[in-house]
Every structure is written in C-alpha cells, then in structure tokens.
Design a protein around this motif. Structure first.
Motif, PDB file in Angstrom:
ATOM      1  N   GLU A   1     -81.667 -54.722  26.407  1.00  0.00           N
ATOM      2  CA  GLU A   1     -82.914 -55.351  25.971  1.00  0.00           C
ATOM      3  C   GLU A   1     -83.858 -54.324  25.360  1.00  0.00           C
ATOM      4  O   GLU A   1     -84.492 -54.578  24.326  1.00  0.00           O
ATOM      5  CB  GLU A   1     -83.561 -56.012  27.190  1.00  0.00           C
ATOM      6  CG  GLU A   1     -84.704 -56.920  26.889  1.00  0.00           C
ATOM      7  CD  GLU A   1     -85.189 -57.592  28.168  1.00  0.00           C
ATOM      8  OE1 GLU A   1     -86.255 -57.175  28.653  1.00  0.00           O
ATOM      9  OE2 GLU A   1     -84.505 -58.492  28.660  1.00  0.00           O
ATOM     10  N   GLU A   2     -83.950 -53.152  25.964  1.00  0.00           N
ATOM     11  CA  GLU A   2     -84.820 -52.106  25.435  1.00  0.00           C
ATOM     12  C   GLU A   2     -84.319 -51.606  24.082  1.00  0.00           C
ATOM     13  O   GLU A   2     -85.111 -51.365  23.164  1.00  0.00           O
ATOM     14  CB  GLU A   2     -84.914 -50.955  26.430  1.00  0.00           C
ATOM     15  CG  GLU A   2     -85.736 -51.300  27.655  1.00  0.00           C
ATOM     16  CD  GLU A   2     -85.803 -50.150  28.645  1.00  0.00           C
ATOM     17  OE1 GLU A   2     -85.535 -49.004  28.246  1.00  0.00           O
ATOM     18  OE2 GLU A   2     -86.134 -50.430  29.804  1.00  0.00           O
ATOM     19  N   VAL A   3     -83.001 -51.463  23.943  1.00  0.00           N
ATOM     20  CA  VAL A   3     -82.424 -51.011  22.663  1.00  0.00           C
ATOM     21  C   VAL A   3     -82.699 -52.047  21.585  1.00  0.00           C
ATOM     22  O   VAL A   3     -83.160 -51.716  20.486  1.00  0.00           O
ATOM     23  CB  VAL A   3     -80.911 -50.731  22.813  1.00  0.00           C
ATOM     24  CG1 VAL A   3     -80.245 -50.530  21.456  1.00  0.00           C
ATOM     25  CG2 VAL A   3     -80.674 -49.535  23.710  1.00  0.00           C
ATOM     26  N   TYR A   4     -82.418 -53.337  21.888  1.00  0.00           N
ATOM     27  CA  TYR A   4     -82.687 -54.390  20.912  1.00  0.00           C
ATOM     28  C   TYR A   4     -84.174 -54.440  20.554  1.00  0.00           C
ATOM     29  O   TYR A   4     -84.530 -54.633  19.393  1.00  0.00           O
ATOM     30  CB  TYR A   4     -82.240 -55.756  21.431  1.00  0.00           C
ATOM     31  CG  TYR A   4     -80.741 -55.976  21.407  1.00  0.00           C
ATOM     32  CD1 TYR A   4     -79.916 -55.278  20.548  1.00  0.00           C
ATOM     33  CD2 TYR A   4     -80.159 -56.898  22.251  1.00  0.00           C
ATOM     34  CE1 TYR A   4     -78.555 -55.476  20.524  1.00  0.00           C
ATOM     35  CE2 TYR A   4     -78.790 -57.118  22.243  1.00  0.00           C
ATOM     36  CZ  TYR A   4     -77.993 -56.399  21.375  1.00  0.00           C
ATOM     37  OH  TYR A   4     -76.646 -56.611  21.356  1.00  0.00           O
ATOM     38  N   GLY A   5     -85.041 -54.282  21.553  1.00  0.00           N
ATOM     39  CA  GLY A   5     -86.473 -54.313  21.301  1.00  0.00           C
ATOM     40  C   GLY A   5     -86.920 -53.198  20.376  1.00  0.00           C
ATOM     41  O   GLY A   5     -87.700 -53.415  19.442  1.00  0.00           O
ATOM     42  N   SER A   6     -86.407 -51.994  20.625  1.00  0.00           N
ATOM     43  CA  SER A   6     -86.813 -50.875  19.774  1.00  0.00           C
ATOM     44  C   SER A   6     -86.250 -51.014  18.359  1.00  0.00           C
ATOM     45  O   SER A   6     -86.941 -50.712  17.375  1.00  0.00           O
ATOM     46  CB  SER A   6     -86.394 -49.538  20.393  1.00  0.00           C
ATOM     47  OG  SER A   6     -85.004 -49.476  20.524  1.00  0.00           O
ATOM     48  N   VAL A   7     -85.019 -51.525  18.227  1.00  0.00           N
ATOM     49  CA  VAL A   7     -84.439 -51.756  16.887  1.00  0.00           C
ATOM     50  C   VAL A   7     -85.235 -52.826  16.160  1.00  0.00           C
ATOM     51  O   VAL A   7     -85.547 -52.685  14.967  1.00  0.00           O
ATOM     52  CB  VAL A   7     -82.945 -52.152  17.003  1.00  0.00           C
ATOM     53  CG1 VAL A   7     -82.402 -52.672  15.680  1.00  0.00           C
ATOM     54  CG2 VAL A   7     -82.123 -50.970  17.487  1.00  0.00           C
TER      55      VAL A   7
ATOM     56  N   LEU B   1     -89.015 -54.589  11.948  1.00  0.00           N
ATOM     57  CA  LEU B   1     -90.252 -55.268  11.553  1.00  0.00           C
ATOM     58  C   LEU B   1     -91.241 -54.301  10.918  1.00  0.00           C
ATOM     59  O   LEU B   1     -91.999 -54.690  10.017  1.00  0.00           O
ATOM     60  CB  LEU B   1     -90.884 -55.956  12.766  1.00  0.00           C
ATOM     61  CG  LEU B   1     -90.100 -57.146  13.328  1.00  0.00           C
ATOM     62  CD1 LEU B   1     -90.801 -57.713  14.544  1.00  0.00           C
ATOM     63  CD2 LEU B   1     -89.895 -58.218  12.271  1.00  0.00           C
ATOM     64  N   ALA B   2     -91.238 -53.058  11.378  1.00  0.00           N
ATOM     65  CA  ALA B   2     -92.139 -52.059  10.783  1.00  0.00           C
ATOM     66  C   ALA B   2     -91.731 -51.744   9.351  1.00  0.00           C
ATOM     67  O   ALA B   2     -92.584 -51.576   8.470  1.00  0.00           O
ATOM     68  CB  ALA B   2     -92.142 -50.793  11.629  1.00  0.00           C
ATOM     69  N   SER B   3     -90.428 -51.695   9.104  1.00  0.00           N
ATOM     70  CA  SER B   3     -89.973 -51.363   7.752  1.00  0.00           C
ATOM     71  C   SER B   3     -89.900 -52.582   6.831  1.00  0.00           C
ATOM     72  O   SER B   3     -89.921 -52.432   5.609  1.00  0.00           O
ATOM     73  CB  SER B   3     -88.607 -50.671   7.804  1.00  0.00           C
ATOM     74  OG  SER B   3     -87.643 -51.531   8.349  1.00  0.00           O
ATOM     75  N   ASN B   4     -89.805 -53.795   7.387  1.00  0.00           N
ATOM     76  CA  ASN B   4     -89.739 -55.025   6.583  1.00  0.00           C
ATOM     77  C   ASN B   4     -90.762 -56.050   7.097  1.00  0.00           C
ATOM     78  O   ASN B   4     -90.389 -57.019   7.765  1.00  0.00           O
ATOM     79  CB  ASN B   4     -88.343 -55.655   6.641  1.00  0.00           C
ATOM     80  CG  ASN B   4     -87.272 -54.737   6.108  1.00  0.00           C
ATOM     81  OD1 ASN B   4     -87.465 -54.073   5.102  1.00  0.00           O
ATOM     82  ND2 ASN B   4     -86.141 -54.695   6.791  1.00  0.00           N
ATOM     83  N   PRO B   5     -92.038 -55.879   6.787  1.00  0.00           N
ATOM     84  CA  PRO B   5     -93.058 -56.800   7.313  1.00  0.00           C
ATOM     85  C   PRO B   5     -92.879 -58.244   6.842  1.00  0.00           C
ATOM     86  O   PRO B   5     -93.327 -59.170   7.496  1.00  0.00           O
ATOM     87  CB  PRO B   5     -94.378 -56.226   6.821  1.00  0.00           C
ATOM     88  CG  PRO B   5     -94.072 -55.044   5.992  1.00  0.00           C
ATOM     89  CD  PRO B   5     -92.600 -54.810   5.994  1.00  0.00           C
TER      90      PRO B   5
END
Length: 130
Positions: A71-77, A82-86
């Motif tokens: 869950e943490e890995v998916y969350g960070s990915v 989202l940061a790179s593709n708003p």
C-alpha cells in the motif's frame, strides 16, 4: 471371618445393581463437568465484533505487513504520477472514490451479516432446508 466383620464387609460392598448405578452417576457427573468446561472455554472466547477483528488482525499481522508495504509503495508511486501528470488527477481520484464506495458497501454488508450471526437471526440457504 467373624459375623460382625462379614456384616461390615457386606455394607461396604455394593451389589451389582448399586455398582452400576454408582458408575453411571459418576459417568454422568464427569460428562456434566466436561460439558461445563467446554461451555466455559467457548464463552470465555466470546467477545465483541471489533475485539474479534483486532484479535484476528494481531494473529495475522505478518500477513498484513506485506499488504501495508504494498500500500505504501502504491501510494508513493501514485503521488509521483499525479505530481508529474496533474491532468490525470481527476480521473484517478474518481476511480479511487468509486472503489472506495464499493469497499464500503461490501463492508456494510459483511457487518450486517456478522450482526445477524451474532444475534442468531441469520440463516444460510442450506440451513433453510432443514
């Protein structure tokens, strides 16, 4: 043996019928004690649904840890995407919300069935026939 000794011995020895009655009463007493012990053991384990869920979570903590890492890995990915593709943020958030609502519905149904089971109101389709 004297007559007095024979009469005392006769009083202490059980005839066959009394012997069987004594054995039967001891067996019944043992069965009652065993039944009470089993009932006590099961009733000690009865607890509220949240407490049972916490206990299950604790018992399965090693299996759950891998899901937390995932869950943490998916969350960070997801945050990086989202940061790179708003422009994808609305689509991703809509899908996450839809899945979240689906999970909430399933959880509510599960809790409803659990409550019915606890209250003794739930009957399965196989139990309806008997």
């Amino acid at each position: 043996m004297s007559e007095q000794a024979q009469s005392i011995n006769k009083n202490f020895t059980l005839n066959t019928e009394n012997k069987h009655q004594f054995i039967l009463s001891r067996n019944l007493q043992s069965l009652r004690l065993y039944k009470n012990e089993v009932v006590d053991r099961y009733t000690r384990k009865v607890s509220s649904i949240p407490a049972a869920l916490v206990e299950l979570k604790w018992q399965n903590r090693k299996a759950l840890y891998s899901f937390q890492v995932k869950e943490e890995v998916y969350g960070s990915v997801l945050c990086q995407l989202l940061a790179s593709n708003p422009e994808l943020k609305e689509k991703v958030m809509a899908r996450i919300e839809a899945h979240y609502q689906q999970f909430r519905t399933h959880e509510a149904q599960t809790l409803e069935v659990s409550r019915k089971l606890v209250d003794g109101q739930f009957k399965t389709s196989s139990a309806l026939g008997s």
